[in-house]
Every structure is written in C-alpha cells, then in structure tokens.
Enzyme design. Structure first.
Site, PDB file in Angstrom:
ATOM      1  N   ARG A  46       0.763  -1.166   0.126  1.00  0.00           N
ATOM      2  CA  ARG A  46       0.124   0.078   0.093  1.00  0.00           C
ATOM      3  C   ARG A  46       0.764   1.332   0.070  1.00  0.00           C
ATOM      4  O   ARG A  46       0.207   2.299   0.087  1.00  0.00           O
ATOM      5  CB  ARG A  46      -1.002   0.034   1.418  1.00  0.00           C
ATOM      6  N   ASP A  47       2.086   1.172   0.073  1.00  0.00           N
ATOM      7  CA  ASP A  47       3.063   2.247  -0.227  1.00  0.00           C
ATOM      8  C   ASP A  47       4.245   1.913  -0.617  1.00  0.00           C
ATOM      9  O   ASP A  47       5.163   2.748  -0.315  1.00  0.00           O
ATOM     10  CB  ASP A  47       3.178   3.223   1.171  1.00  0.00           C
TER      11      ASP A  47
END
Length: 198
Positions: A48-49
């Site tokens: 997610r990042d």
C-alpha cells in the site's frame, strides 16, 4: 552510488549526472522487486505504499521496507484472495486510480505502484506529477500512462503499460510478470550468473 541508501536517493544522484540506467541494471532491480512483491502477495499482504523511498539498496540488492499492521504502518493483511481494502492510504504520486476513486483495491494496486517505480528508475522522473492534488488525481485516473524513454526496449515498455492499466483486472500480478518471456529469460540468466559465481 550503489552501496547504500534508498532508491530515491540513487535516482536523484543519477539525475544529477544526467545519464539513464542501462536496461540490464533496470531489469536486475525490477526482477528483485517483482520477487519481493510476489512474496508479499502470496502471503496476502498488501504493501500500500510502494515507492522509491521505501526501497533500500545495499551491495546491489534491493529491499522493500514493509511496516506491518500494529506498527502504525500502511501495509495490510487481506482476509483472503478476494478481499479488497478500501482505506485511502499511500503516497499520492504512486497511488492507483482505484485508490483515488475509493472503489476498493487489492494486490493489483501494488502492481500499479511498482509500475510507477519502474518508470521512475528508467526515466529518472515521476510517472505522474502535477502542481496540485486535483491535477494529479485527474492525471492518474483519466490521463494517459507515460512511456519509457526510447533507449528502453519495446518489451519493457509493454510491461510498464500493462502495469499502469487503469483497469486493475487487466494488470498482471507479480507472478505473471515473472513468467513473461522477456522477464523469465532475464531471471534465468541472473540465476545462471549467481550459480556460476558461487
């Protein structure tokens, strides 16, 4: 240059010299990143990042920084292969269209981010950039995906465009990219080099 620090620092240093990385070098790093992302996704973990500053380089080896839930990070464990996350998290320049539109996302969102990282390594620039949040959103959700500089092969450019497809269902998984002939051949060459170096 290749001894340590995060990938964004290495890219910035290269920008200063105004010389692109070779495709051989890009593939070496890209394959390492694909193997790392495949490892996470097999365990139903969304990063997610994914971004250049969350990837560290030491002695030619890339390591993806993962902060697990409970450590106030942004990674998330899915309940199953068909589970979708819906929280708005990550770094805007690397966010997938489905994250921006809050339409639910899965591991294919990490593939989008990895495509952004691949572009950044090749072009020494962000795949999507704008002066305002709204313009950035419009570029990512509605704008065309960028192409690699002409010095890179059609095969690598084609892989990038598949990773940056607006439709997450069309994006390949990390495992599928590793099986593509162009990538698989380079994985084989790399494995052979490692074996002969031992």
């Amino acid at each position: 240059l290749l001894q340590g620090g995060d990938l964004s620092c290495v890219i910035r240093e290269r920008q200063n010299s105004n010389k692109l990385f070779s495709e051989v070098q890009v593939l070496e790093w890209f394959i390492q990143l694909l193997l790392g992302v495949r490892y996470l996704h097999k365990r139903l973990v969304l990063h997610r990042d994914l971004k250049a500053s969350n990837i560290f380089l030491k002695d030619g080896t890339l390591k993806i920084v993962v902060i697990v839930p409970g450590d106030f990070g942004v990674s998330r464990i899915l309940l199953g292969a068909l589970d979708f996350a819906s929280t708005f998290t990550g770094t805007p320049h690397y966010m997938s269209p489905e994250v921006f539109t809050c339409s639910g996302y899965n591991s294919k969102s990490d593939i989008w981010s990895l495509g952004c990282v691949l572009y950044e390594i090749c072009a020494l620039d962000l795949a999507f950039d704008a002066r305002s949040w709204v313009k950035l959103l419009m570029k990512i959700v509605h704008g065309p995906s960028p192409s690699l500089p002409e010095s890179f092969s059609e095969e690598l450019n084609h892989i990038l465009h598949r990773m940056l497809n607006k439709d997450p269902m069309v994006r390949p998984s990390a495992a599928e990219i590793l099986k593509l002939p162009y990538v698989a051949e380079n994985v084989k060459v790399r494995s052979l080099f490692i074996l002969t170096s031992l």
